[in-house]
Design a protein around this motif. Structure first.
Motif, PDB file in Angstrom:
ATOM      1  N   MET A 127       0.835  -1.190   0.000  1.00  0.00           N
ATOM      2  CA  MET A 127       0.000   0.000   0.000  1.00  0.00           C
ATOM      3  C   MET A 127       0.879   1.252   0.000  1.00  0.00           C
ATOM      4  O   MET A 127       0.617   2.181  -0.719  1.00  0.00           O
ATOM      5  CB  MET A 127      -0.922  -0.045   1.204  1.00  0.00           C
ATOM      6  N   PHE A 128       1.911   1.250   0.834  1.00  0.00           N
ATOM      7  CA  PHE A 128       2.796   2.411   0.918  1.00  0.00           C
ATOM      8  C   PHE A 128       4.186   2.045   0.421  1.00  0.00           C
ATOM      9  O   PHE A 128       5.192   2.389   1.032  1.00  0.00           O
ATOM     10  CB  PHE A 128       2.886   2.923   2.356  1.00  0.00           C
ATOM     11  N   ASN A 129       4.257   1.361  -0.709  1.00  0.00           N
ATOM     12  CA  ASN A 129       5.539   0.907  -1.227  1.00  0.00           C
ATOM     13  C   ASN A 129       6.381   2.041  -1.794  1.00  0.00           C
ATOM     14  O   ASN A 129       7.586   1.915  -1.895  1.00  0.00           O
ATOM     15  CB  ASN A 129       5.325  -0.152  -2.305  1.00  0.00           C
ATOM     16  N   ASP A 130       5.749   3.135  -2.174  1.00  0.00           N
ATOM     17  CA  ASP A 130       6.498   4.205  -2.819  1.00  0.00           C
ATOM     18  C   ASP A 130       6.738   5.401  -1.899  1.00  0.00           C
ATOM     19  O   ASP A 130       7.018   6.490  -2.365  1.00  0.00           O
ATOM     20  CB  ASP A 130       5.785   4.642  -4.097  1.00  0.00           C
ATOM     21  N   VAL A 131       6.612   5.222  -0.581  1.00  0.00           N
ATOM     22  CA  VAL A 131       6.867   6.298   0.369  1.00  0.00           C
ATOM     23  C   VAL A 131       8.336   6.242   0.759  1.00  0.00           C
ATOM     24  O   VAL A 131       8.819   5.239   1.273  1.00  0.00           O
ATOM     25  CB  VAL A 131       5.964   6.161   1.619  1.00  0.00           C
ATOM     26  N   GLY A 132       9.032   7.330   0.498  1.00  0.00           N
ATOM     27  CA  GLY A 132      10.455   7.398   0.809  1.00  0.00           C
ATOM     28  C   GLY A 132      10.695   7.831   2.246  1.00  0.00           C
ATOM     29  O   GLY A 132       9.767   8.220   2.969  1.00  0.00           O
ATOM     30  N   PRO A 133      11.946   7.791   2.677  1.00  0.00           N
ATOM     31  CA  PRO A 133      12.257   8.161   4.068  1.00  0.00           C
ATOM     32  C   PRO A 133      11.951   9.631   4.372  1.00  0.00           C
ATOM     33  O   PRO A 133      11.472   9.949   5.459  1.00  0.00           O
ATOM     34  CB  PRO A 133      13.739   7.867   4.211  1.00  0.00           C
TER      35      PRO A 133
END
Length: 149
Positions: free
Chosen positions: A1-7
């Motif tokens: 679901m949140f695979n593309d959220v960076g640090p």
């Protein structure tokens, strides 16, 4: 679901959550959100199991992910019964392109001899498909297109 959220985005979300809810209420909000997500997942799994039970034993291999058209097509193309893997593996695009290139290059060498033979009568049944630039006469005007103006 949140695979593309960076640090950096994650840190921004945490800082925003602390500013909106405050450090006192933030643990309670996190617990409520995780509890709600867990209940939604449980409800979803129970609904999937109910649908599988209602469909009967002939649909025991049914997966809801197969309803996605990309997944369905990929699964059908990987099916061994159709023999599509042999067709796909037997088709070599580089080889086909090399054959076409060789045919074009050999045709170019044949056209020079065919043009001299064409003056004698026939070109061996081949059509000369090479582009030859036409040199217009200096007195010729370019064609006029009334619709283009």
């Amino acid at each position: 679901m949140f695979n593309d959220v960076g640090p950096l985005e994650l840190v921004t979300l945490i800082v925003l959550a602390v500013l909106v809810f405050g450090p006192d209420k933030l643990p309670k909000v996190i617990q409520d959100v995780t509890r709600t997500i867990r209940k939604i997942r449980e409800f979803s799994e129970s609904a999937k199991n109910d649908i599988r039970e209602e469909l009967g034993p002939e649909f025991k291999d049914f997966e809801f992910e197969d309803l996605n058209p990309k997944t369905f097509i990929r699964k059908q193309l990987d099916n061994e019964d159709l023999g599509l893997k042999e067709i796909r593996n037997g088709f070599d695009l580089k080889k086909e392109m090399a054959e076409v290139t060789d045919a074009v290059h050999s045709r170019d060498s044949d056209t020079s001899s065919a043009s001299s033979a064409g003056a004698a009568g026939s070109s061996g049944g081949r059509v000369d498909m090479t582009k030859k630039p036409e040199k217009p006469d200096p007195d010729d005007r370019p064609p006029f297109d009334a619709d283009a103006t």
